[in-house]
Structure formats: structure tokens, C-alpha cells
Design an enzyme around this catalytic site. Sequence first.
Site, PDB file in Angstrom:
ATOM      1  N   LYS A 261      48.712  37.342  53.202  1.00 40.88           N
ATOM      2  CA  LYS A 261      48.222  38.554  52.533  1.00 40.88           C
ATOM      3  C   LYS A 261      48.042  39.643  53.581  1.00 40.88           C
ATOM      4  O   LYS A 261      47.445  39.417  54.634  1.00 40.88           O
ATOM      5  CB  LYS A 261      46.895  38.264  51.823  1.00 40.88           C
ATOM      6  CG  LYS A 261      46.272  39.517  51.171  1.00 40.88           C
ATOM      7  CD  LYS A 261      45.038  39.192  50.317  1.00 40.88           C
ATOM      8  CE  LYS A 261      44.352  40.470  49.835  1.00 40.88           C
ATOM      9  NZ  LYS A 261      43.136  40.197  49.022  1.00 40.88           N
ATOM     10  N   ASP A 266      41.458  47.313  51.665  1.00 41.90           N
ATOM     11  CA  ASP A 266      41.227  47.029  50.242  1.00 41.90           C
ATOM     12  C   ASP A 266      39.990  47.781  49.760  1.00 41.90           C
ATOM     13  O   ASP A 266      38.861  47.318  49.938  1.00 41.90           O
ATOM     14  CB  ASP A 266      41.050  45.516  50.037  1.00 41.90           C
ATOM     15  CG  ASP A 266      40.829  45.155  48.569  1.00 41.90           C
ATOM     16  OD1 ASP A 266      41.029  46.044  47.699  1.00 41.90           O
ATOM     17  OD2 ASP A 266      40.472  43.989  48.292  1.00 41.90           O
ATOM     18  N   LYS A 273      35.481  49.198  44.891  1.00 45.77           N
ATOM     19  CA  LYS A 273      34.406  48.331  45.381  1.00 45.77           C
ATOM     20  C   LYS A 273      33.156  49.151  45.644  1.00 45.77           C
ATOM     21  O   LYS A 273      33.251  50.310  46.035  1.00 45.77           O
ATOM     22  CB  LYS A 273      34.825  47.684  46.711  1.00 45.77           C
ATOM     23  CG  LYS A 273      35.847  46.580  46.602  1.00 45.77           C
ATOM     24  CD  LYS A 273      36.127  45.988  47.979  1.00 45.77           C
ATOM     25  CE  LYS A 273      37.223  44.941  47.921  1.00 45.77           C
ATOM     26  NZ  LYS A 273      36.839  43.753  47.148  1.00 45.77           N
ATOM     27  N   ASP A 284      41.491  42.578  55.389  1.00 46.81           N
ATOM     28  CA  ASP A 284      42.236  42.017  54.256  1.00 46.81           C
ATOM     29  C   ASP A 284      43.716  41.748  54.583  1.00 46.81           C
ATOM     30  O   ASP A 284      44.485  41.361  53.714  1.00 46.81           O
ATOM     31  CB  ASP A 284      42.100  42.934  53.030  1.00 46.81           C
ATOM     32  CG  ASP A 284      41.987  42.153  51.729  1.00 46.81           C
ATOM     33  OD1 ASP A 284      41.724  40.933  51.788  1.00 46.81           O
ATOM     34  OD2 ASP A 284      42.190  42.758  50.656  1.00 46.81           O
ATOM     35  N   ARG A 347      46.556  38.745  44.868  1.00 45.37           N
ATOM     36  CA  ARG A 347      47.426  37.855  44.102  1.00 45.37           C
ATOM     37  C   ARG A 347      48.660  38.586  43.583  1.00 45.37           C
ATOM     38  O   ARG A 347      49.737  38.004  43.454  1.00 45.37           O
ATOM     39  CB  ARG A 347      46.621  37.207  42.959  1.00 45.37           C
ATOM     40  CG  ARG A 347      46.067  38.193  41.963  1.00 45.37           C
ATOM     41  CD  ARG A 347      44.945  37.627  41.109  1.00 45.37           C
ATOM     42  NE  ARG A 347      43.676  37.570  41.823  1.00 45.37           N
ATOM     43  CZ  ARG A 347      42.531  37.127  41.302  1.00 45.37           C
ATOM     44  NH1 ARG A 347      42.496  36.687  40.040  1.00 45.37           N
ATOM     45  NH2 ARG A 347      41.431  37.133  42.015  1.00 45.37           N
TER      46      ARG A 347
HETATM   47  N1  BES Z   1      39.983  41.174  49.503  1.00 47.43           N
HETATM   48  C1  BES Z   1      39.155  40.793  48.426  1.00 47.43           C
HETATM   49  C2  BES Z   1      38.429  39.472  48.668  1.00 47.43           C
HETATM   50  C3  BES Z   1      37.487  39.405  49.842  1.00 47.43           C
HETATM   51  C4  BES Z   1      36.126  39.562  49.650  1.00 47.43           C
HETATM   52  C5  BES Z   1      37.954  39.116  51.101  1.00 47.43           C
HETATM   53  C6  BES Z   1      35.253  39.478  50.718  1.00 47.43           C
HETATM   54  C7  BES Z   1      37.080  39.016  52.176  1.00 47.43           C
HETATM   55  C8  BES Z   1      35.730  39.191  51.981  1.00 47.43           C
HETATM   56  C9  BES Z   1      39.964  40.653  47.152  1.00 47.43           C
HETATM   57  O1  BES Z   1      41.049  41.482  47.042  1.00 47.43           O
HETATM   58  C10 BES Z   1      39.050  40.989  46.005  1.00 47.43           C
HETATM   59  O2  BES Z   1      38.644  42.107  45.925  1.00 47.43           O
HETATM   60  N2  BES Z   1      38.788  40.016  45.134  1.00 47.43           N
HETATM   61  C11 BES Z   1      37.962  40.236  44.010  1.00 47.43           C
HETATM   62  C12 BES Z   1      38.626  39.595  42.815  1.00 47.43           C
HETATM   63  C13 BES Z   1      37.951  39.913  41.510  1.00 47.43           C
HETATM   64  C14 BES Z   1      38.148  41.377  41.172  1.00 47.43           C
HETATM   65  C15 BES Z   1      38.547  39.042  40.446  1.00 47.43           C
HETATM   66  C16 BES Z   1      36.604  39.608  44.281  1.00 47.43           C
HETATM   67  O3  BES Z   1      36.564  38.507  44.849  1.00 47.43           O
HETATM   68  O4  BES Z   1      35.602  40.220  43.980  1.00 47.43           O
HETATM   69 ZN    ZN Z   2      41.853  42.116  48.798  1.00 43.85          ZN
HETATM   70 MN    MN Z   3      40.508  43.364  46.217  1.00 44.92          MN
END
Ligand code: BES
Ligand code: ZN
Ligand code: MN
Length: 499
Positions: A261, A266, A273, A284, A347
Site C-alpha cells: 500500500k 491519507d 479524518k 500510509d 483496499r
Molecule cells: N490508513 C488508514 C488506516 C490506518 C489507521 C493506518 C491508523 C495506520 C494508523 C486507512 O486507510 C483507513 O482510513 N481505514 C479506515 C477504514 C474505515 C473507513 C472502514 C479506518 O480504519 O478507520
Molecule cells: Zn489509508
Molecule cells: Mn483511509
Amino acid sequence: MEIKIKDAGETEYKSDCLVLPFFEPAGMELYGDIDGKIDGLIQKVIHSGEFKAKEGQIVLLYVTGVVFDRVLLLGLGKKTDITAEKLRRAGAKAFLRARESKTETVTVSVRAISETFIVQGVFSPSYYFAEGAMLSLYRYLKYKKSDEDKQDEKELKEAVLLSKEVDFPIQWLNVNVSASTFARDLVNSPSKDMTPSTLAEVAKSITGKNLKVKILEQKESEKEGMWSYLAVAKGSTEPPKFILLEYSGGGKSKPLAIVGKAITFDSGGLSLKPADSMEDMKQDMAGGAATLAIFKAVSSLKLPVNLIGVLPATENMPSGHAIRPGDVVTAITGKTIEILNTDAEGRLALVDAIGYVIKHYKPEAVIDMATLTGACSIALGNEAVAMMGNDDKLMDEVREAAGETFERVWQMPLYEEFKEYLKSEVADIKNIGGRTGGLITAAYFIKEFVGDTPWVHLDIASTAFLAKPKPYFVKGATAVGVRLLLELIRKRLEKAKKA
Ligand code: BES
Ligand code: ZN
Ligand code: MN
């Protein structure tokens, strides 16, 4: 700096600091000859009762009249309790203390730890000691400019294991550490300095026999029909770069594909966020950085393997051009995706990268590494990589390698029932699975695009970037996955040699 191995005596090799490891209870049986040259100082310390050689205990002595200026007495705890990981931590303790003491050269006596039977592992005990020691020295200092910071920046310049061991894998050790450093620097770099374009340049800077690096520009990714990956890039002014690495050192065998990835920042996109969740999102692209580091190491060692690396690099940003919640896109496999949350972008990028590599290279297996879910740390804290996949044999291989490098993995189940969680009203699948099981539904989403190719997914979201330091990792990037997959590859080669 690389660590060296020298067949020299402790009182022969000139250094600023000689490290003497002790098992508990501390005694004089190993180092009497050395102590004789420094007026019995070590014996004095031990007799005082201050130094018992408890795990992690350190006494630093300044000495004169010998080739070293300091002696660092290091406790390893009880011999019966020693493990490879404890040796890594001990090595880190010693080298960090030596650096704090402004030394430039450190020598390590391996008398106490040279017996191969005391730890389980593929290498001799001093390997793990040296590995922890070398990993611990890493710092990201690029933007530290004040005089005060500069004072603390003194680096060790020479590290030497005083050992007679002839087949010590010193090159393997140094390549693993420098690959880890390379990945950590990439991940610690601010996103402004590490855009998809920069990442593509970094990939192209890795050169070597049997290595080809190709970049697919946006137009080419469009021609391939990677609309899921491209959806993520829509909101950003930074052009997406689909980075491909082909390493062919292994003749005609099918390649192993490694997909990382590579979201260089992000923000969440329109599903923005909150501020505190965004702070560390330069991390990320840690899976992509690990992938690049693995190629750098494999090509520098000219290993006889075939590997394909893929980094679907892009930013995830909000703007008037950004993909919207509710939009539907088609992935390279033809499957349609309802994007309900633009923050579940990893994903989206990964399924096109995996679809691409399966379509064009027919790999024997695919391993992806991704900082994919916040739910990963809810489940496992910062202690393990979450592993899921469709192939038990490949997962066993990863588990075995993880046991060796202490990048521990923990398997989570991909029960069929999770398919239901990803049902979309309007498309073949939706990109979020609801509040529960978030670590698994992210992986299950990917599984739906993989087909029959053996595949393992490693969610490194909770281990790639530390908010609190660990014994041999400072805060920030850890390069998790680099030593892990290099060890997996090494084990494969070793098995092939034996067969
Ligand atoms: N890059 C994030 C996940 C992440 C969170 C990596 C903290 C490292 C530290 C990922 O793209 C993300 O935002 N995932 C979301 C998915 C959700 C929207 C279903 C999450 O985990 O909140
Ligand atoms: Zn991410
Ligand atoms: Mn994300």
C-alpha cells in the site's frame, strides 16, 4: 554504518568502548584476563553488589592504560531465560548507552554469547545482539537544525564484534539493517517530500542486474481499467504513479508478487479524518516502502529468486474533483464497487494492484503489506501484524519467518459469513463492512478480488509506525515487513538448496 566482525582480542582492538555482556549472577569467570589489565575494576563493581547482570542492567566505567577508554558491563539476565529477542534488546541497550557516552567506536566481546546452543534461531546468538544494536541507532534527523539538537547528534562511527566465528552472516545482517533504514527514512519523510512522484523516483533509483522498474502514468492505468485505484487519486493534484518492479534472478520459475500500500498521505478524502487521526498519515505508504526496501536488498545480494513488486501510489485528498461517497467504480477484474467511505481507500488501490499483477504476471503467490485499518490496533495493540489469507501453507511460511525476526504475526479468520457484511444495494460489493470486524472485512474485501492465487494479506497499521518507542525502535517508522519477507525469501532459498 555497517558492523564488522574481527578475530581480535578484547585488549587488542582499539575502541572508545568495550561492551562486556554478563549472564546473571555476575561473575568473573569469563573476563579475568581483561580485568587484570584494568586493576581489577570489574571485580570491584561486582563485589560491591551494584552489578548483578540483571536483564538490561548497565554499568559504564572509564578506564586507562588499555586500548579501550570505557568498559560497559551489560546484564543479560539468567542464561536459562535468554532468547534471541532478549539479545536484540540487550544489544540496543548497550549501543544506545555507548552513543550517549559520546563514543565513536564500540567493540563487543562475544565470549558470553558465542555458544550457539543458548537461543533458538537460525543464526548464532551474537547475530541477534548485533541486529538489535544496529536497528536501535536509527534516527530521523533531516529536519533537526537547532544547535541544541546538533549536540545530541553524535553518531557511532565503528562497531565491531570481536569474534572468531568464520561463517557469521555479517553481510546479511548489514543488508537487512540498511534496507530497514531505507524504508524507515521513506516512511518518516513528510508527505510533501514523499509524493507518488518522489516514490516513483526512489523506485527508479534502485538499480541492479536483473531489476527493471516501470512506472504506469495515469493514462496507462486508465487503459488498464484500474478505476478503483484511480478513484482514490481523483481528489489530489499529485499525479498517481503505479510503480512496478521486476526482479528476475531466479530463472524460469513463477515470481512471488509483493504488493505494498502506497498512499503517500491519507486525509480520508471527502470522508475526511478528524485532525488527530490525520497527524501520522504520512505513514500510509509503509507497505510500499517495505516493498522497495526488499527489492533493494534482494537485488544488492543478487538472490536467485523471481519477484514482482507493485506500489499503487497515490494521495487520498478531498477536493471538488474527489470521488464521492455513493459513487460506483469498476476494478480491473470487472467487479463493480460502491464506495461508501472514501477513507477505506487502501483496499481500493490494492485490489487493482493485485488484479494487475495476477493478470499480467501469473505469480505463484501474492503477499500484500498494508497500513489498512485502525481496527488492527484495536485488535492487537502495537504488538503484532494481522495476517489473513487464502493459503495455509503460505501463511505458515510467513509465521515461521515472523518467529525468526520477531515481527510477530497473528492470524485472523476470513469466515464466509463476512461476505454478507460487504453486500451492496447497487454494486457487486461495497468498500466498507460496518462497525464490527473492521480488520477482517477489509481483508475480506481484498479476498473477493484475488481468486485462486495463493495470497496473504498483512495489515501493518499498528506496527509500521510507533507513537511510543520500543527497545530497539525509536518513535516513528519501524520498517516492519522488510526483515520478515527477506527472511521468508532466505528460508525458501535455504530449503531449495537442501532439496
Ligand atoms: N490508513 C488508514 C488506516 C490506518 C489507521 C493506518 C491508523 C495506520 C494508523 C486507512 O486507510 C483507513 O482510513 N481505514 C479506515 C477504514 C474505515 C473507513 C472502514 C479506518 O480504519 O478507520
Ligand atoms: Zn489509508
Ligand atoms: Mn483511509
